[in-house]
Scaffold this motif. Structure first.
Motif, mmCIF file in Angstrom:
data_model
loop_
_atom_site.group_PDB
_atom_site.id
_atom_site.type_symbol
_atom_site.label_atom_id
_atom_site.label_comp_id
_atom_site.label_asym_id
_atom_site.label_seq_id
_atom_site.Cartn_x
_atom_site.Cartn_y
_atom_site.Cartn_z
ATOM 1 N N ASP A 1 0.850 -1.184 0.000
ATOM 2 C CA ASP A 1 0.000 0.000 0.000
ATOM 3 C C ASP A 1 0.889 1.238 0.000
ATOM 4 O OD1 ASP A 1 -1.859 1.993 0.515
ATOM 5 O OD2 ASP A 1 -2.255 1.348 2.573
ATOM 6 N N VAL A 2 0.553 2.215 -0.843
ATOM 7 C CA VAL A 2 1.386 3.407 -0.960
ATOM 8 C C VAL A 2 1.461 4.173 0.363
ATOM 9 C CG1 VAL A 2 -0.427 5.000 -1.728
ATOM 10 C CG2 VAL A 2 1.914 5.325 -2.532
ATOM 11 N N TRP A 3 0.460 3.979 1.247
ATOM 12 C CA TRP A 3 0.544 4.622 2.560
ATOM 13 C C TRP A 3 1.645 4.008 3.416
ATOM 14 C CZ3 TRP A 3 -1.384 9.146 3.419
ATOM 15 C CH2 TRP A 3 -2.494 9.580 2.675
ATOM 16 N N ALA A 4 2.067 2.801 3.083
ATOM 17 C CA ALA A 4 3.222 2.235 3.773
ATOM 18 C C ALA A 4 4.487 2.964 3.347
ATOM 19 C CB ALA A 4 3.340 0.742 3.475
ATOM 20 N N ASP A 5 4.553 3.347 2.059
ATOM 21 C CA ASP A 5 5.726 4.084 1.567
ATOM 22 C C ASP A 5 5.933 5.361 2.382
ATOM 23 O OD1 ASP A 5 5.233 2.160 -0.370
ATOM 24 O OD2 ASP A 5 5.624 3.497 -2.065
ATOM 25 N N SER A 6 4.903 6.220 2.378
ATOM 26 C CA SER A 6 5.041 7.502 3.077
ATOM 27 C C SER A 6 5.008 7.314 4.583
ATOM 28 C CB SER A 6 3.942 8.467 2.644
ATOM 29 O OG SER A 6 2.658 7.931 2.880
ATOM 30 N N GLY A 7 4.245 6.313 5.054
ATOM 31 C CA GLY A 7 4.185 6.070 6.492
ATOM 32 C C GLY A 7 5.516 5.656 7.085
ATOM 33 N N LEU A 8 6.399 5.118 6.257
ATOM 34 C CA LEU A 8 7.742 4.738 6.715
ATOM 35 C C LEU A 8 8.793 5.796 6.395
ATOM 36 C CD1 LEU A 8 7.688 0.948 5.813
ATOM 37 C CD2 LEU A 8 8.115 1.899 8.089
ATOM 38 N N SER A 9 8.360 6.984 6.002
ATOM 39 C CA SER A 9 9.345 8.008 5.619
ATOM 40 C C SER A 9 10.240 8.399 6.785
ATOM 41 C CB SER A 9 8.647 9.247 5.051
ATOM 42 O OG SER A 9 7.759 9.815 5.997
ATOM 43 N N PHE A 10 9.697 8.440 8.012
ATOM 44 C CA PHE A 10 10.534 8.774 9.168
ATOM 45 C C PHE A 10 11.684 7.782 9.295
ATOM 46 C CE2 PHE A 10 7.562 5.651 10.780
ATOM 47 C CZ PHE A 10 8.344 4.864 11.606
#
Length: 968
Positions: free
Chosen positions: A543-552
């Motif tokens: 899920d693309v929200w995993a991409d940005s959600g792991l940005s930290f």
């Protein structure tokens, strides 16, 4: 002769002089400043200068790399920029690394428009390359627009979720999440978009109004004897006549997958005898809904045969309405009486509540619908039909079998794809999930939400409710352009490979070198050797929200200076269900802590009537158009001036008003700069104790205001900063200090102490203001910076807040009058608030007699002030210099026992009540002669034969040492 005289003294007047332009021409000048920031390496110098300072990190939420930026992007990036710049001025090391979200469906759709779906014109690898190229184009487009807004950051080294190093770190983080026990695979209903042909995350779902076909359906009781026993009817009471449990649904297409009918265990139900057009019917519905149901079916109630709790029917067998199979009655707390019949058709493959209750009863999770939204070939009656096409066919099948007492169109809120704006279906598919329960992810997240500072405060409640009620996170997607789920699954057992952690690291190392294609092109035998035939390689993407959600995690691993937990996340208020949400879940899954210490949200942009931006309404304000016409600083000022916690209104008229506010502030600064002509702060500054009292007041007022402004920056109250600076320019400076200062600046000797005192104050005010303005009016602040005297760094952003001279002490025996909260300068024993208030009253009276034609300007007047004994000292503190504060040619203060009749009473009492001084005054035209040099009317004009047309103080200023000023 008069003209000759005036020309004679013209050279002795110190008029303001500066090359700082009156006309801003922001749209033309700002691009050159953007270029200068790049060429001078200001951001890099900022980082070098800040090395070793306390760190403040605002982590950038990545915008999607698709299309030009809109006004919402501008609001978001400008707010972030204001915070980062103000923190840097505050003495922090405050890096800003911009980012972009690069994977996902929107980019795939853009590429599909040109090349079709993967496998049509391009194979999957070439399709991914086209997606990468498209995303990079969009990044360049958006980067230029963001820089044009004046946003400083590491634009040459942003973080991109499609960067191989980022992708590799994402795989490693995913491995940690698996090791921590959060991942499982399950067949579970998820939101499915028929256009995307993929599962959607909760954050990708919007609820819109939709018209469905609502149907009531008979499920016939199989065994009347069993029913009689359950509801305490005598044996044989029902005979062989059918009894029907009636369900109501708005998703007729899910009936082929029905596995049960659910009742509320504690809800009351009735078995009734009814007739329709003479034909008998026996129905089971909720007691509270009986009347509505009979009305809907156009039936007449004849007799209530039994009333009972729903739990009584648990296990009763029913006949499916058009399939040759039986289904049980089950009970569940999800059943309500809001609409329908109180009996819920249950298809675990097509609904989350159905799935949950079905798991309790061990019901099959049937899903006869394929990825494309069509019924599978082995589906009786409806094979090959898409779900919408099947609805009228299902209705007809029910009619033919006498199973449809009613159907009608029904308008209701229904889940839609946020990209396509099309209705979704719930569809059970094999997916990978992050569990909210199995390792207490929900509990840990709810615990740590309370430790975060949420601004506005309601953000905490909003995200708490979303975490409390959300299902497990379906993290897998059946797409092409995304970060792979790098797993090998045993073909027979479905278990992950025992060396999964080792294999994920091997996959990450390959992706780090060659990008995500390194996984998709990988031959399993390379890693699994002889075991390859026993395992399937997973081809789903995250899920693309995993991409940005792991940005930290992914950015912090590469850039330790922004390692989590960071100080602040800032995005729109929709991100409680988006980036804030996915980020905290990922961080809790990895480290059992939040990735941020504080979260700040802003509202959405609307027009002046509160309507959303829409091309059809022709109310869209493009930031590019604003920067090309009014300039980025006007746009930035609008962002700062608005209370962003709510909806943010913008229109051409609103921006026009902002441009006018900008002009007033710019003109104030230009006046300050003009009066610094010839001033060298190292050589010419006057010590505070030697300054004119009004200049000390101005510095004290500036210092007081700076404390308020710095506090507002730290509290993210940018609209307060705008109001305070604008008010300072209009009221404190333009309406008072600079107005009074003109006489001293223009008429006293250029090098005299009275003028140098004023220049010292003006210098510190300008040095303070340029920094106050810098985070908001970044371009203008840089322009001001270049015109200030003294050596300075290349940019205002390489400085910190200005230190304003102090040095005031309260002398013994002096008491600050009660009731006055404004700035005092007790050292001078001057009560500035009451004198400034007097000035306002006098100014209004002067304007009144000017309008009557009695005077042409305030300098044509003289003022007499009358005070009772207790107030005389306060109002006479300036002595003869009171006239300079009032800008009249004469001002006298008289001590009287009683205020004379016919005088104008001041309005101090309106502000200060019983403690206010009792003072009155008169204003009248003066009979004295006008000095051609200073324009004051003084009795000593012509007293010096060498200067017959100027006053005594002007003679001193022209030929002598210059007048002495103590107070004003």
């Amino acid at each position: 002769m008069a003209d000759d005289t005036e020309n004679r003294y013209k050279s002795t007047i110190n008029l303001p002089r500066t090359d700082f332009p009156m006309k801003a021409n922001l749209a033309q000048r700002e691009p050159a400043q953007v270029k200068a920031w790049d060429e001078k390496g200001v951001y890099a110098k900022q980082r070098e200068m800040a090395r070793g300072r306390p760190r403040f990190v605002l982590h950038d939420g990545p915008p999607y790399a698709n299309g030009e930026i809109h006004i919402g992007h501008a609001v978001n990036k400008v707010l972030k920029d204001i915070i980062v710049k103000s923190r840097s001025l505050d003495g922090f090391d405050s890096p800003y690394i911009p980012g972009w979200d690069c994977h996902g469906l929107p980019i795939e759709l853009q590429v599909e428009k040109k090349y079709g779906r993967p496998g049509q014109k391009l194979d999957a690898s070439a399709f991914r390359s086209a997606c990468r190229a498209y995303a990079q184009e969009q990044i360049e487009l958006q980067r230029n627009d963001f820089k044009r807004l004046g946003v400083l950051g590491d634009w040459d080294n942003p973080y991109l979720t499609m960067d191989p190093h980022y992708e590799a770190q994402q795989l490693r983080a995913f491995g940690k999440i698996i090791a921590n026990g959060h991942l499982y695979k399950g067949v579970k209903p998820v939101h499915w978009c028929l256009k995307c042909r993929s599962a959607l995350a909760e954050a990708e779902v919007e609820y819109e109004e939709h018209t469905s076909q609502a149907i009531d359906v008979y499920f016939q009781v199989v065994d009347n004897r069993d029913l009689e026993k359950r509801v305490d009817l005598s044996a044989g009471k029902l005979g062989s006549s059918p009894a029907d449990l009636v369900i109501w649904t708005t998703t007729a297409w899910t009936l082929p997958a029905n596995q049960a009918v659910a009742l509320g265990p504690e809800l009351r139900y009735v078995l009734v005898a009814a007739t329709k057009e003479g034909e008998p019917h026996r129905l089971i519905v909720a007691s509270d809904l009986l009347d509505a149901c009979l009305h809907r079916y156009k039936m007449t109630h004849k007799e209530t045969l039994a009333e009972f709790a729903g739990a009584k029917l648990e296990g009763l067998k029913l006949q499916h309405p058009f399939q040759d199979r039986q289904v049980p009655v089950i009970v569940g707390d999800h059943v309500t009486l809001e609409a329908g019949t109180g009996a819920v058709h249950t298809a675990p493959g097509h609904g989350l509540d159905d799935f949950i209750v079905g798991r309790k009863y061990g019901l099959p999770v049937a899903n006869p619908v394929g990825n494309d939204g069509r019924f599978l070939p082995d589906t009786p009656l409806f094979a090959g039909l898409d779900v919408e096409e099947a609805v009228p066919v299902i209705i007809e099948a029910l009619k033919e079998r006498g199973r449809l007492p009613h159907h009608e169109s029904y308008r209701h809120s229904y889940p839609h794809c946020w990209r396509h704006k099309t209705p979704l279906i719930f569809r059970a598919t094999p997916q990978w999930f992050i569990s909210m329960e199995q390792k207490q992810l929900r509990a840990h997240t709810l615990r740590d939400i309370k430790k975060v500072q949420w601004t506005p405060a309601w953000g905490e409640q909003r995200i708490t409710g979303m975490i409390e009620n959300r299902p497990d996170w379906c993290i897998s997607r059946q797409r092409t352009w995304g970060v792979p789920i790098p797993l090998f699954v045993h073909k027979q057992t479905g278990a992950l490979h025992p060396r999964t952690q080792e294999l994920i690291e091997a996959a990450a190392a390959r992706v780090e070198k060659a990008g995500i294609d390194a996984w998709f092109s990988l031959d399993p035998a390379v890693l699994l050797h002889e075991e390859a035939d026993d395992y399937d390689k997973v081809t789903d993407v995250m899920d693309v929200w995993a991409d940005s959600g792991l940005s930290f995690e992914c950015v912090g691993a590469q850039r330790p200076e922004v390692k989590a937990p960071v100080d602040l996340y800032l995005e729109g208020s929709d991100q409680h269900r988006g980036w804030f949400h996915s980020s905290i879940l990922m961080s809790e899954a990895l480290y059992e802590r939040a990735p941020y210490k504080a979260v700040l949200t802003h509202g959405f942009t609307v027009d002046e009537k509160g309507r959303k931006m829409s091309k059809s309404l022709k109310n869209v304000i493009a930031p590019q158009r604003v920067t090309d016409s009014l300039g980025a600083d006007v746009l930035r000022l609008w962002v700062a001036a608005t209370d962003y916690a709510n909806e943010i209104a913008v229109s051409d008229e609103i921006l026009k008003r902002m441009a006018e506010s900008y002009r007033r502030m710019r003109n104030t600064v230009r006046f300050l700069l003009g009066n610094l002509d010839g001033f060298d702060p190292k050589r010419d500054s006057v010590a505070p104790e030697q300054m004119v009292a009004l200049d000390r007041w101005a510095l004290a007022r500036t210092r007081e205001l700076q404390a308020d402004i710095l506090d507002a920056y730290r509290q993210f109250q940018f609209h307060v900063i705008y109001q305070k600076i604008h008010n300072f320019c209009i009221v404190d400076l333009g309406g008072l200090y600079l107005d009074v200062l003109k006489d001293r600046m223009y008429t006293t000797p250029k090098l005299g102490s009275a003028r140098r005192s004023a220049q010292t104050a003006v210098y510190h005010i300008a040095e303070s203001m340029v920094r106050w303005l810098a985070p908001i009016l970044s371009f203008t602040a840089e322009e001001i910076w270049r015109f200030l005297p003294d050596e300075r760094p290349d940019s205002v952003f390489l400085s910190t807040w200005h230190t304003i001279p102090s040095g005031y002490t309260i002398p013994s025996g002096y008491t600050i009058p009660s009731g006055y909260n404004s700035t005092q300068t007790p050292r001078d024993n001057i009560d500035w608030p009451v004198l400034i208030h007097l000035r306002g009253d006098v100014t209004r009276e002067l304007e009144k007699i000017r309008n009557e034609g009695a005077i042409g300007s305030p300098l044509d007047a003289e003022v007499d002030v009358y005070c009772e004994p207790g107030d005389f000292a306060r109002f006479n503190a300036l002595g003869h210099e009171l006239r300079f504060l009032l800008i009249t040619s004469e001002a006298r203060v008289h001590e009287v026992d009683r205020l004379p009749e016919g005088t104008v009473h001041t309005t101090h009492g309106q502000l200060h009540g019983a403690q206010a001084p009792r003072v009155s005054f008169t204003v009248k035209p003066t009979s004295a002669v006008k000095c051609v040099r200073c324009w004051q009317r003084r009795p000593d004009v012509g007293s010096n034969p060498a200067h017959p047309e100027i006053c005594g103080r002007c003679v001193t200023n022209v030929d002598g040492p210059g007048e002495n000023r103590q107070f004003a």
